[in-house]
Design an enzyme around this catalytic site. Structure first.
Site, short mmCIF file in Angstrom:
data_model
loop_
_atom_site.label_atom_id
_atom_site.label_comp_id
_atom_site.label_asym_id
_atom_site.label_seq_id
_atom_site.Cartn_x
_atom_site.Cartn_y
_atom_site.Cartn_z
CB CYS A 1 -0.91 -0.01 1.22
SG CYS A 1 -1.86 1.51 1.38
CB CYS B 1 -0.53 2.49 4.15
SG CYS B 1 -2.04 1.91 3.40
CG ASP B 2 3.22 0.95 4.41
OD1 ASP B 2 2.67 1.45 5.40
OD2 ASP B 2 3.06 -0.24 4.07
#
Ligand code: NAP
Length: 307
Positions: A135, A138-139
């Site tokens: 992701c 997200c990261d």
């Protein structure tokens, strides 16, 4: 006394909360069981700009929270629990949670969505979060001014690569063919990004690991030539696999999706499959919420006239 809901929805993404909204608004006693956080795969997207009504776009996390609030406004309840087994065939269906909870309902809506597909390279599960990610939204922030690669050529891979191009110093896109599958609207900005480089006709054959990912071996699928790429992070974005492990008694299509037509009815009376877990052509937020509304309609019919 055991509480018997009219409807239990398994999964709190857009399809699940749309089913819950329509069901509870129609007066059905409705429970949504969500494993972790509401919104499903939408929460992996920073801006959704193809959901009608949000002309500036909306982030998936906020939209998920709003969908939950919209259903709860009409009485839907949410339990945070991981479903570990289901009994779908009796008239009163049973759902068991990891915390020991048991839930009962006359109808079940399966809205479990899908999870990221892995490359299948041995040992990769140990590298998740240590350079290996699924992701970007997200990261990606861990890779400011670093070198990363995205594997895949679909809409997710391309939107991940674009997102990362604003953070990282260098972004490689590794794709197994020489053209992108992604919608044309994404092509131009990606081709224009100066720090993005495409590695066509290629696959990751192995990770190079020194405590964490420090690179990858890349194999050209046409020439069989192999090279090493130094990387700080690798984002795998090669599609999703439907979350159907709990539903062995239901028929799946060849790609593993639950077979249910546009009525969302499965082969088991009172059991419906909605959103990305259902066999269908177009998996989008808008088609997921449509499924939810349709399932609630047929669930209500099932509860009143038995079919
Ligand atoms: P996808 O469209 O199925 O694309 C998967 C990509 O990964 C393809 O390019 C595929 O290559 C490649 N791939 C598959 N298995 C692979 C493997 N084992 N090794 C290497 N590459 C592999 O999946 P997605 O991009 O996750 O999108 C899923 C759905 O969400 C789609 O319907 C998509 O349109 C939708 N979506 C929409 C948006 C948007 O419109 N805003 C954004 C994100 C996602 P091939 O091309 O060779 O098959």
């Amino acid at each position: 006394m055991t509480h018997i809901y009219d409807m239990i929805v398994i999964g709190g993404g857009p399809a699940g909360y749309a089913a819950a909204l329509y069901a509870s608004r129609a007066g059905l006693d409705t429970l949504v069981i969500e494993k972790m956080s509401v919104g499903g795969q939408m929460t992996l997207t920073d801006i959704i700009d193809n959901y009608p009504g949000f002309n500036e776009g909306i982030d998936g996390f906020t939209l998920g929270m709003q969908m939950q609030a919209g259903a709860e406004r009409f009485g839907t309840k949410t339990e945070y629990d991981e479903v570990i087994s289901v009994e779908l065939t009796p008239e009163i269906k049973k759902v068991a949670g990891a915390m020991g909870g048991e839930y009962f309902a006359r109808t079940i809506v399966i809205a479990t969505g899908a999870n990221p597909r892995e490359l299948g390279i041995p040992g990769e599960e140990k590298l998740i979060g240590r350079g290996l990610h699924y992701c970007a939204h997200c990261d990606g922030r861990f890779y400011k001014n670093k070198t990363v690669a995205v594997v895949g050529g679909g809409n997710s891979a391309v939107s991940d690569a674009l997102y990362l191009s604003h953070l990282a110093e260098k972004v490689y896109v590794i794709h197994r063919r020489d053209t992108l599958r992604a919608t044309k609207i994404y092509h131009e900005p990606l081709m224009k990004a100066e720090n993005v480089e495409f590695i066509w006709d290629s696959a990751v054959s192995d990770y190079i690991v020194d405590g964490r990912i420090v690179g990858a071996k890349i194999k050209n699928l046409k020439t069989a030539e192999e090279k090493e790429l130094r990387l700080d992070g690798l984002f795998v974005s090669i599609g999703r696999k439907p979350a159907t492990e709990l539903f062995g008694e239901l028929a799946l299509d060849e790609a593993g999706y639950i077979i249910a037509d546009e009525t969302t009815k499965t082969a088991i009376p009172g059991v419906f499959a909605v959103g990305d877990v259902r066999t269908k052509e177009l998996r989008q937020v808008v088609t997921a919420v449509s499924d939810g509304a349709v399932a609630a309609h047929f669930a209500e019919k099932f509860l009143t006239i038995g079919k």
